[in-house]
Design an enzyme around this catalytic site. Structure first.
Site, PDB file in Angstrom:
ATOM      1  N   ALA A 162       3.786  79.279  51.339  1.00 54.26           N
ATOM      2  CA  ALA A 162       4.474  79.169  52.627  1.00 54.26           C
ATOM      3  C   ALA A 162       5.671  80.115  52.724  1.00 54.26           C
ATOM      4  O   ALA A 162       6.008  80.581  53.812  1.00 54.26           O
ATOM      5  CB  ALA A 162       4.912  77.728  52.872  1.00 54.26           C
ATOM      6  N   HIS A 196       0.454  73.860  47.253  1.00 54.09           N
ATOM      7  CA  HIS A 196       0.929  72.876  46.267  1.00 54.09           C
ATOM      8  C   HIS A 196       1.684  71.703  46.873  1.00 54.09           C
ATOM      9  O   HIS A 196       2.168  70.840  46.152  1.00 54.09           O
ATOM     10  CB  HIS A 196       1.778  73.562  45.192  1.00 54.09           C
ATOM     11  CG  HIS A 196       3.123  74.031  45.634  1.00 54.09           C
ATOM     12  ND1 HIS A 196       4.271  73.327  45.334  1.00 54.09           N
ATOM     13  CD2 HIS A 196       3.523  75.107  46.346  1.00 54.09           C
ATOM     14  CE1 HIS A 196       5.314  73.977  45.829  1.00 54.09           C
ATOM     15  NE2 HIS A 196       4.883  75.059  46.450  1.00 54.09           N
ATOM     16  N   CYS A 226      15.069  73.562  45.974  1.00 57.91           N
ATOM     17  CA  CYS A 226      15.739  74.844  45.772  1.00 57.91           C
ATOM     18  C   CYS A 226      17.226  74.699  45.483  1.00 57.91           C
ATOM     19  O   CYS A 226      17.866  75.643  45.054  1.00 57.91           O
ATOM     20  CB  CYS A 226      15.551  75.723  47.002  1.00 57.91           C
ATOM     21  SG  CYS A 226      13.847  75.759  47.521  1.00 57.91           S
TER      22      CYS A 226
END
Ligand SMILES: *Cc1c(COP(=O)(O)O)cnc(C)c1O
Length: 391
Positions: free
Chosen positions: A79, A209, A334
């Protein structure tokens, strides 16, 4: 003990960061990592023909779940790449219309950082705010559109707080205004129904994923008609994927993504029911045990596999340190290394410490009700433990 041994004693609840590869997906991938190693572009022999057949089949599975045709799907590495390709490619291809693009303040870094890079390169961006549930302000969106606006990029489902965007309403606004609607649907496809026709989506990013497929594979839907989306490639070479993305195709990854999507289509309604029951169970367990929590994000319009909870006065890292038996997250994947506060929870404009007092639980297909009960009990105990120390 090495990490592999340690993992056996840790229950995975971080399904918004990544999901386990479904056994059935692994099964169909294996031949393409071994004997069926052909290049899907080398169709002068059976090796290539078989690889191409498998890729075509995966493309069909993906187009089927989002209600479009296989020729409007291209494969990418995930993505992140899909978002980059969509935003940069659409802006470059439509330069004659203008240099203005619109997004929301709660997007994934793969969108926000691309927008910042575009701004540094002479483009103009508008960041539309959200309400206390993380829902984009539709009036502001409408007012932000200018004659030189080329595209709007709004995520389908938020990876931190789970809020679903009003995709139909956004699609109506963009279609009427004649601007392109891109959506980052990494957290939505395979979890909730997405129909690019009724939602008037023109371009959409998908990740393998996040729905029990492999890592390093994704897709981009690019509308071919009504309207035809113009998009310039970022990677040049042999002209694979109709010229949009050159490079030899990741055949095993693509086969896995196709299977993951095919399984999700069959099972997502069942999973949604299960996960919603677990969310309700957790919240009622906390309230019955006098643990004050508030759900982040929209109470109903949300992806079923995410619960983000604000626990007033409890620092998330301190709590997670006491919950080593579980793989949970203090925010998004992240930003877990830094102590930085979540830009998403901050954008809700609620309590000042809310994002530091938030943990995220992400259910996956492998979780069970008894694991959820175990989790509820332990969170309640540890929150009480911290309260007893710090009062
Ligand atoms: C995970 C995620 C991405 C990044 O996807 P990759 O396939 O890992 O590159 C982008 N957007 C959202 C909303 C995500 O959850």
């Amino acid at each position: 003990m090495d990490n592999k041994d340690l993992m056996k004693n840790v229950i995975y609840f971080d399904g918004n960061a990544t999901t386990p590869l479904d056994e059935r997906v692994l099964e169909v991938m294996l031949p393409y990592l071994k004997d069926c190693f052909g290049n899907s572009a080398s169709i002068d022999h059976v090796y290539g023909i078989e690889a191409k057949r498998a890729v075509d089949n995966a493309r069909e599975c993906i187009s089927d779940i989002i209600k479009t045709s296989p020729s409007e799907i291209i494969f990418t590495s995930g993505a992140t790449e899909s978002n980059n390709l969509a935003i940069q490619g659409i802006m470059k291809a439509n330069a004659e219309k203008g240099k203005h693009l619109i997004t929301s303040v709660t997007e994934h870094p793969a969108v926000l950082e691309t927008f910042k890079m575009m701004e540094a390169n002479g483009y103009e961006a508008t960041y539309v705010p959200v309400d206390q549930y993380g829902v984009i302000d539709l009036d502001m969106l409408k007012k932000s559109v200018r004659p030189d606006t080329v595209m709007v990029s709004i995520m389908a489902a938020n990876n931190e707080i789970g809020t679903l965007a009003p995709l139909k309403e956004i699609g109506s606004i963009t279609r009427e205004a004649g601007v392109i609607f891109h959506t980052d649907a990494a957290q939505a496809v395979g979890h909730v129904p997405i129909d690019v026709q009724s939602m008037k989506i023109d371009c959409m990013s998908i990740s393998g994923h996040k729905c029990c497929g492999p890592k390093g594979i994704g897709a981009l839907y690019i509308r071919k008609s009504n309207p035809r989306v113009k998009l310039l490639p970022s990677v040049f070479g042999g002209g694979h994927e109709r010229g949009y993305r050159s490079g030899t195709l990741n055949v095993p990854g693509i086969v896995g993504l196709g299977k993951a999507i095919q399984i999700s289509k069959k099972e997502m309604a069942f999973e949604a029911k299960r996960f919603t029951q677990w969310r309700k169970y957790l919240l009622s367990y906390f309230s019955e045990n006098d643990i004050v929590v508030e759900l982040n994000g929209h109470p109903n319009n949300r992806i079923p596999h995410n619960i983000s909870i604000y626990i007033p006065g409890i620092e998330n890292k301190a709590l997670l340190n006491r919950l080593k038996e579980f793989a949970l997250s203090a925010g998004s994947a992240c930003s877990t290394l830094e102590a930085a506060e979540s830009h998403v929870v901050k954008a809700l404009h609620l309590q000042e410490r809310r994002s530091f007092n938030t943990i995220r639980i992400g259910f996956t297909r492998l979780n069970t009700k008894s694991e959820v009960e175990h989790l509820a009990k332990h969170i309640a105990e540890e929150v009480k433990g911290i309260r007893n120390i710090f009062g």
